[in-house]
Design a protein around this motif. Structure first.
Motif, PDB file in Angstrom:
ATOM      1  N   ASP A  13       0.826  -1.210   0.000  1.00 41.18           N
ATOM      2  CA  ASP A  13       0.000   0.000   0.000  1.00 41.18           C
ATOM      3  C   ASP A  13       0.861   1.260   0.000  1.00 41.18           C
ATOM      4  O   ASP A  13       0.572   2.217  -0.717  1.00 41.18           O
ATOM      5  N   ASP A  14       1.921   1.270   0.826  1.00 37.11           N
ATOM      6  CA  ASP A  14       2.819   2.428   0.851  1.00 37.11           C
ATOM      7  C   ASP A  14       3.500   2.628  -0.501  1.00 37.11           C
ATOM      8  O   ASP A  14       3.638   3.751  -0.978  1.00 37.11           O
ATOM      9  N   GLU A  15       3.909   1.533  -1.118  1.00 30.86           N
ATOM     10  CA  GLU A  15       4.558   1.638  -2.422  1.00 30.86           C
ATOM     11  C   GLU A  15       3.579   2.151  -3.474  1.00 30.86           C
ATOM     12  O   GLU A  15       3.909   3.013  -4.287  1.00 30.86           O
ATOM     13  N   ARG A  16       2.353   1.655  -3.434  1.00 31.28           N
ATOM     14  CA  ARG A  16       1.328   2.103  -4.382  1.00 31.28           C
ATOM     15  C   ARG A  16       1.080   3.607  -4.241  1.00 31.28           C
ATOM     16  O   ARG A  16       1.013   4.340  -5.230  1.00 31.28           O
ATOM     17  N   LYS A  17       0.955   4.083  -2.995  1.00 34.76           N
ATOM     18  CA  LYS A  17       0.738   5.511  -2.751  1.00 34.76           C
ATOM     19  C   LYS A  17       1.904   6.340  -3.264  1.00 34.76           C
ATOM     20  O   LYS A  17       1.716   7.423  -3.830  1.00 34.76           O
ATOM     21  N   SER A  39       3.407 -14.585 -16.788  1.00 29.96           N
ATOM     22  CA  SER A  39       2.283 -15.463 -17.097  1.00 29.96           C
ATOM     23  C   SER A  39       1.618 -16.066 -15.864  1.00 29.96           C
ATOM     24  O   SER A  39       0.444 -16.387 -15.897  1.00 29.96           O
ATOM     25  N   LYS A  40       2.350 -16.224 -14.774  1.00 27.61           N
ATOM     26  CA  LYS A  40       1.778 -16.857 -13.584  1.00 27.61           C
ATOM     27  C   LYS A  40       1.489 -15.861 -12.476  1.00 27.61           C
ATOM     28  O   LYS A  40       1.227 -16.241 -11.342  1.00 27.61           O
ATOM     29  N   LEU A  41       1.518 -14.579 -12.798  1.00 30.90           N
ATOM     30  CA  LEU A  41       1.278 -13.548 -11.798  1.00 30.90           C
ATOM     31  C   LEU A  41      -0.206 -13.485 -11.462  1.00 30.90           C
ATOM     32  O   LEU A  41      -1.060 -13.422 -12.341  1.00 30.90           O
ATOM     33  N   LYS A  42      -0.504 -13.508 -10.183  1.00 32.74           N
ATOM     34  CA  LYS A  42      -1.888 -13.413  -9.737  1.00 32.74           C
ATOM     35  C   LYS A  42      -2.112 -12.018  -9.160  1.00 32.74           C
ATOM     36  O   LYS A  42      -1.229 -11.458  -8.527  1.00 32.74           O
ATOM     37  N   PRO A  43      -3.295 -11.456  -9.371  1.00 29.58           N
ATOM     38  CA  PRO A  43      -3.561 -10.136  -8.798  1.00 29.58           C
ATOM     39  C   PRO A  43      -3.590 -10.185  -7.272  1.00 29.58           C
ATOM     40  O   PRO A  43      -3.896 -11.226  -6.686  1.00 29.58           O
ATOM     41  N   SER A  44      -3.254  -9.085  -6.653  1.00 26.20           N
ATOM     42  CA  SER A  44      -3.333  -9.004  -5.194  1.00 26.20           C
ATOM     43  C   SER A  44      -4.775  -9.205  -4.764  1.00 26.20           C
ATOM     44  O   SER A  44      -5.704  -8.686  -5.383  1.00 26.20           O
ATOM     45  N   VAL A  45      -4.953  -9.948  -3.729  1.00 28.79           N
ATOM     46  CA  VAL A  45      -6.300 -10.195  -3.207  1.00 28.79           C
ATOM     47  C   VAL A  45      -6.346  -9.817  -1.738  1.00 28.79           C
ATOM     48  O   VAL A  45      -5.344  -9.835  -1.039  1.00 28.79           O
ATOM     49  N   LYS A  46      -7.527  -9.460  -1.300  1.00 25.92           N
ATOM     50  CA  LYS A  46      -7.731  -9.137   0.104  1.00 25.92           C
ATOM     51  C   LYS A  46      -8.905  -9.967   0.609  1.00 25.92           C
ATOM     52  O   LYS A  46      -9.956 -10.031  -0.027  1.00 25.92           O
ATOM     53  N   LYS A  47      -8.705 -10.601   1.728  1.00 23.07           N
ATOM     54  CA  LYS A  47      -9.744 -11.436   2.321  1.00 23.07           C
ATOM     55  C   LYS A  47     -10.765 -10.532   3.017  1.00 23.07           C
ATOM     56  O   LYS A  47     -10.391  -9.608   3.730  1.00 23.07           O
ATOM     57  N   ILE A  48     -12.049 -10.804   2.771  1.00 20.06           N
ATOM     58  CA  ILE A  48     -13.108 -10.054   3.436  1.00 20.06           C
ATOM     59  C   ILE A  48     -14.099 -11.038   4.043  1.00 20.06           C
ATOM     60  O   ILE A  48     -14.136 -12.208   3.682  1.00 20.06           O
ATOM     61  N   SER A  49     -14.890 -10.533   4.931  1.00 20.09           N
ATOM     62  CA  SER A  49     -15.977 -11.311   5.505  1.00 20.09           C
ATOM     63  C   SER A  49     -17.275 -10.780   4.917  1.00 20.09           C
ATOM     64  O   SER A  49     -17.496  -9.571   4.880  1.00 20.09           O
ATOM     65  N   LEU A  50     -18.092 -11.669   4.415  1.00 15.65           N
ATOM     66  CA  LEU A  50     -19.333 -11.262   3.759  1.00 15.65           C
ATOM     67  C   LEU A  50     -20.476 -12.088   4.324  1.00 15.65           C
ATOM     68  O   LEU A  50     -20.437 -13.319   4.296  1.00 15.65           O
ATOM     69  N   ARG A  51     -21.474 -11.423   4.849  1.00 14.63           N
ATOM     70  CA  ARG A  51     -22.620 -12.127   5.395  1.00 14.63           C
ATOM     71  C   ARG A  51     -23.708 -12.194   4.322  1.00 14.63           C
ATOM     72  O   ARG A  51     -24.123 -11.190   3.781  1.00 14.63           O
ATOM     73  N   LEU A  52     -24.157 -13.406   4.040  1.00 18.76           N
ATOM     74  CA  LEU A  52     -25.212 -13.637   3.051  1.00 18.76           C
ATOM     75  C   LEU A  52     -26.334 -14.433   3.694  1.00 18.76           C
ATOM     76  O   LEU A  52     -26.085 -15.268   4.574  1.00 18.76           O
ATOM     77  N   PRO A  53     -27.558 -14.216   3.236  1.00 24.13           N
ATOM     78  CA  PRO A  53     -28.641 -15.075   3.718  1.00 24.13           C
ATOM     79  C   PRO A  53     -28.328 -16.532   3.344  1.00 24.13           C
ATOM     80  O   PRO A  53     -27.776 -16.805   2.268  1.00 24.13           O
TER      81      PRO A  53
END
Length: 90
Positions: A13-17, A39-53
């Protein structure tokens, strides 16, 4: 001519800013750059909590099972499609 040293960053995040507000040509001599493919680079992901019915989650799992994909992957596909649609509305 490159004359500045790239600072050390605590995290991505600091580098991006930093790069959002600085010109890379002050730090990197791009005349010697080579084009490569990650070719094998994956995008950065962030884990979230999501409440669904519960019913919605069960329906999502049913749809995912029919497509033979994990339900979280199907949810990401659905979200990506909807985001694309909303961003390109006229």
């Amino acid at each position: 001519m490159v004359n500045k040293q790239i600072p050390k960053f605590k995290n991505e995040d600091d580098e991006r800013k930093f790069w959002e507000t600085h010109d890379s040509t002050e730090f990197i001599n791009w005349t010697h750059a080579k084009k490569i493919t990650f070719s094998k680079l994956k995008p950065s992901v962030k884990k979230i909590s999501l409440r669904l019915p519960e019913a919605m989650l069960e329906e999502l799992k049913l749809l995912a099972n029919k497509r033979d994909v994990p339900y979280q992957s199907l949810l990401k596909i659905f979200l990506a499609e909807r985001i694309e649609k909303e961003l390109h509305r006229v």
